[in-house]
Write a protein that holds these residues in place. Structure first.
Motif, mmCIF file in Angstrom:
data_model
loop_
_atom_site.group_PDB
_atom_site.id
_atom_site.type_symbol
_atom_site.label_atom_id
_atom_site.label_comp_id
_atom_site.label_asym_id
_atom_site.label_seq_id
_atom_site.Cartn_x
_atom_site.Cartn_y
_atom_site.Cartn_z
ATOM 1 N N GLU A 81 -9.574 -7.246 -14.802
ATOM 2 C CA GLU A 81 -10.824 -7.043 -15.667
ATOM 3 C C GLU A 81 -10.764 -7.166 -16.953
ATOM 4 N N TYR A 82 -9.589 -6.633 -17.748
ATOM 5 C CA TYR A 82 -9.429 -6.889 -19.032
ATOM 6 C C TYR A 82 -9.219 -8.316 -19.566
ATOM 7 N N ARG A 83 -8.601 -9.103 -18.652
ATOM 8 C CA ARG A 83 -8.192 -10.509 -18.765
ATOM 9 C C ARG A 83 -9.388 -11.331 -18.816
ATOM 10 N N LYS A 84 -10.275 -10.840 -17.697
ATOM 11 C CA LYS A 84 -11.528 -11.492 -17.525
ATOM 12 C C LYS A 84 -12.596 -11.486 -18.535
ATOM 13 N N ALA A 85 -12.502 -10.141 -18.908
ATOM 14 C CA ALA A 85 -13.421 -10.024 -20.125
ATOM 15 C C ALA A 85 -13.130 -10.833 -21.510
ATOM 16 N N PHE A 86 -11.649 -10.761 -21.598
ATOM 17 C CA PHE A 86 -11.239 -11.769 -22.672
ATOM 18 C C PHE A 86 -11.537 -13.256 -22.845
ATOM 19 N N VAL A 87 -11.371 -13.708 -21.462
ATOM 20 C CA VAL A 87 -11.542 -15.045 -21.199
ATOM 21 C C VAL A 87 -13.177 -15.296 -21.454
ATOM 22 N N ARG A 88 -14.022 -14.428 -20.829
ATOM 23 C CA ARG A 88 -15.366 -14.304 -21.285
ATOM 24 C C ARG A 88 -15.835 -14.785 -22.423
ATOM 25 N N LYS A 89 -15.129 -13.911 -23.236
ATOM 26 C CA LYS A 89 -15.458 -13.706 -24.429
ATOM 27 C C LYS A 89 -15.105 -14.789 -25.163
ATOM 28 N N ALA A 90 -13.797 -15.439 -24.955
ATOM 29 C CA ALA A 90 -13.512 -16.760 -25.639
ATOM 30 C C ALA A 90 -14.337 -17.923 -25.317
ATOM 31 N N TYR A 91 -14.863 -17.971 -24.006
ATOM 32 C CA TYR A 91 -15.556 -18.784 -23.599
ATOM 33 C C TYR A 91 -16.976 -19.017 -24.244
ATOM 34 N N MET A 92 -17.644 -17.864 -24.302
ATOM 35 C CA MET A 92 -18.792 -17.742 -25.079
ATOM 36 C C MET A 92 -18.810 -18.261 -26.379
#
Length: 114
Positions: A81-92
């Protein structure tokens, strides 16, 4: 599953690069022959009987192709979940127009691989 060694990470990263180079049609799929050759290039020879078993697992759609994305998920597993949140933030940040896709030109503006 333990942590990957530095060599393991280098091999997986190298395989990714190699797969993208040999994927001439850019569809993310590799034939059995290309996959076998990739394993050889990275000194990951697998006995023929074991290779057949591996191929049956990887080619679960029975298309005689292996999906590189599925292969990496099989090796690494799903992101936590931590990595997914990080990737989502970068994508946004990349998708500042909120279109749901990011053109390569925008990625180049924001990302330096060095």
């Amino acid at each position: 599953r333990g942590t990957l060694s530095k060599r393991g990470v280098r091999v997986i990263t190298g395989l990714g690069k190699y797969f993208r180079q040999v994927d001439k049609s850019r569809n993310g799929l590799l034939s059995q022959a290309a996959f076998k050759e990739a394993l050889k290039v990275f000194h990951l020879e697998v006995p023929e009987g074991d290779f057949e078993s591996l191929w049956l697992i990887l080619d679960d759609s029975k298309s005689d192709k292996v999906d590189y994305g599925e292969f990496t998920r099989a090796i690494f597993g799903e992101m936590n979940e931590y990595r997914k949140a990080f990737v989502r933030k970068a994508y946004m940040k990349l998708d500042f127009n909120k279109t749901g896709s990011v053109p390569m030109v925008d990625v180049r503006k924001c990302y330096c691989a060095k």
